[in-house]
Design a protein around this motif. Structure first.
Motif, PDB file in Angstrom:
ATOM      1  N   GLN A   1       2.372   1.927  -3.440  1.00 42.36           N
ATOM      2  CA  GLN A   1       1.377   2.493  -4.354  1.00 42.36           C
ATOM      3  C   GLN A   1       1.185   3.988  -4.098  1.00 42.36           C
ATOM      4  OE1 GLN A   1      -1.897  -0.293  -3.542  1.00 42.36           O
ATOM      5  NE2 GLN A   1      -1.744  -1.013  -5.671  1.00 42.36           N
ATOM      6  N   GLU A   2       1.142   4.371  -2.838  1.00 41.50           N
ATOM      7  CA  GLU A   2       0.954   5.784  -2.485  1.00 41.50           C
ATOM      8  C   GLU A   2       2.154   6.617  -2.930  1.00 41.50           C
ATOM      9  OE1 GLU A   2       0.338   5.548   1.699  1.00 41.50           O
ATOM     10  OE2 GLU A   2      -1.792   5.003   1.542  1.00 41.50           O
TER      11      GLU A   2
ATOM     12  N   ALA B   1       2.087   6.997  -6.712  1.00 44.58           N
ATOM     13  CA  ALA B   1       0.993   7.892  -7.125  1.00 44.58           C
ATOM     14  C   ALA B   1       1.375   9.348  -6.858  1.00 44.58           C
ATOM     15  CB  ALA B   1      -0.285   7.515  -6.380  1.00 44.58           C
ATOM     16  N   ASN B   2       2.013   9.609  -5.726  1.00 51.25           N
ATOM     17  CA  ASN B   2       2.420  10.976  -5.382  1.00 51.25           C
ATOM     18  C   ASN B   2       3.499  11.497  -6.327  1.00 51.25           C
ATOM     19  OD1 ASN B   2       0.666  11.160  -3.215  1.00 51.25           O
ATOM     20  ND2 ASN B   2       2.163  10.432  -1.730  1.00 51.25           N
TER      21      ASN B   2
ATOM     22  N   LYS C   1       0.830  -1.208   0.000  1.00 51.35           N
ATOM     23  CA  LYS C   1       0.000   0.000   0.000  1.00 51.35           C
ATOM     24  C   LYS C   1       0.869   1.264   0.000  1.00 51.35           C
ATOM     25  CE  LYS C   1      -3.704   2.310   2.590  1.00 51.35           C
ATOM     26  NZ  LYS C   1      -4.580   2.255   3.802  1.00 51.35           N
ATOM     27  N   THR C   2       1.940   1.232   0.791  1.00 51.74           N
ATOM     28  CA  THR C   2       2.845   2.381   0.870  1.00 51.74           C
ATOM     29  C   THR C   2       3.503   2.641  -0.477  1.00 51.74           C
ATOM     30  OG1 THR C   2       3.298   1.921   3.200  1.00 51.74           O
ATOM     31  CG2 THR C   2       4.864   3.342   2.041  1.00 51.74           C
TER      32      THR C   2
END
Length: 398
Positions: A390-391, A394-395, A387-388
């Motif tokens: 992916q974030e 994305a950022n 999850k980290t």
């Protein structure tokens, strides 16, 4: 184009590097100006961190140098549509692009525009202290398992291999890609690993540490190879000489090993290449022809080849490479790693500009330490890390 010395124009050149690079680049500029007295070149240079910070401001404000050394990742950062830098293809009258293959020039293509030209290629390479491996009766490692067998033989007295945090990122991801058959991410920075594959990475790194194959990346010591503390190093092709030369002077023999494999993987699977560094021309330049003339000199001239030699890696330019070969300048660990890369180039892929994101590497290191010290299970950590990741990606693209 201006031909009169009285009408001398000024263009600028920027680069990063150490004192050695600064000295020979300044000398090259002087020689270029002697050949072209109608052109004055203003030099801007600094070490990497200052260069990167200054370039961020200049690229946003449109005040960057006419000719600039750039990082491969900057193509995506500053020119996702291909219009962030000058299209060098339109300047082929002034730059001899025939010195480069189509595949080599493709590294600098963005949306059909030739934004930059690679000076040299880079990949993570495996440097082995053959003297130490021989002392323990070991063959040069060819598989991942060979490193664990070496650790059993060395019994904690010597580490079979060692590497920085970034090198370990490439090393561990290559293993996970071979085992899973999946790529870590797509070229445009989409995470392709599931939590299951990230767990493979975590399990593998922790096993490397626990079975004393390598020291934790936080404890890596750059000068340790010369003292025989490490029996191997994973590092950039361009860094081979800096890591190994002092050890060779101390009586150790180093060789470049194959990229390790497992199962049905081919040598080179899961390993990546990228430009070691590149040259680009500002889209805002008022003097594109003169900038192109300087760029051609930096890439293809015998004068620059003699001054630079292989300090920035083995040059891709045929003209520069032929000159160095004729003058017996192509040798040593760096050239051996270059030959190894070329031997398996069909299995090495171009790395995504997003792959080396420092946050990804930092978060992986933190998660690994949580497993090693807090004994958190890798399955749980892998889900959080997925999850980290992916974030973070994305950022970076937002």
């Amino acid at each position: 184009m201006i031909t009169s010395h009285e009408e001398q124009i000024e263009i600028s050149l920027s680069w990063w590097g150490n004192d050695q690079r600064n000295e020979y680049t300044i000398e090259a500029v002087k020689q270029f100006e002697e050949l072209h007295p109608e052109i004055k070149v203003k030099c801007n240079y600094s070490e990497w961190s200052g260069y990167q910070a200054r370039s961020d401001v200049q690229m946003i404000s449109g005040t960057e140098a006419d000719v600039m050394q750039i990082n491969y990742a900057w193509l995506e950062q500053y020119s996702p549509d291909g219009e962030g830098f000058y299209d060098i293809q339109t300047l082929s009258e002034y730059i001899d692009l025939s010195n480069f293959t189509e595949d080599e020039l493709n590294y600098g293509i963005q949306n059909g525009f030739l934004n930059a030209i690679p000076i040299a290629l880079n990949t993570q390479s495996v440097y082995i202290n053959k003297t130490l491996y021989d002392a323990y009766g070991l063959e040069i490692p060819r598989t991942w398992d060979d490193f664990f067998k070496a650790a059993q033989a060395m019994q904690g007295k010597v580490y079979p291999v060692a590497m920085t945090s970034k090198s370990s990122w490439f090393f561990i991801t290559a293993y996970a890609e071979q085992v899973s058959g999946r790529k870590f991410m797509t070229m445009d920075g989409e995470l392709n690993f599931t939590p299951k594959e990230i767990q493979i990475m975590l399990d593998f790194y922790c096993r490397l540490i626990e079975e004393q194959v390598m020291p934790q990346v936080e404890y890596f010591e750059r000068l340790a190879p010369e003292d025989g503390v490490y029996a191997g190093i994973v590092a950039w092709l361009s860094d081979g000489s800096s890591y190994c030369d002092r050890a060779v002077k101390n009586g150790y023999k180093y060789v470049v090993a194959d990229y390790p494999v497992t199962g049905t993987a081919q040598i080179g699977d899961g390993w990546y290449t990228k430009p070691a560094t590149m040259y680009a021309i500002s889209r805002n330049t008022d003097h594109p022809e003169e900038a192109a003339m300087l760029l051609d000199f930096l890439l293809n001239s015998t004068q620059m080849a003699e001054l630079q030699r292989i300090e920035k890696g083995i040059p891709l330019s045929n003209a520069a490479q032929n000159y160095l070969s004729e003058h017996d300048q192509l040798s040593g660990m760096q050239y051996m790693a270059f030959e190894k890369m070329n031997e398996h180039i069909d299995h090495l892929e171009v790395v995504s500009p997003y792959f080396e994101n420092e946050e990804l590497i930092s978060e992986f290191r933190a998660a690994s330490n949580a497993v090693l010290y807090a004994k958190i299970d890798t399955e749980t950590q892998a889900k959080v890390l997925h999850k980290t990741f992916q974030e973070i990606l994305a950022n970076e693209k937002s």
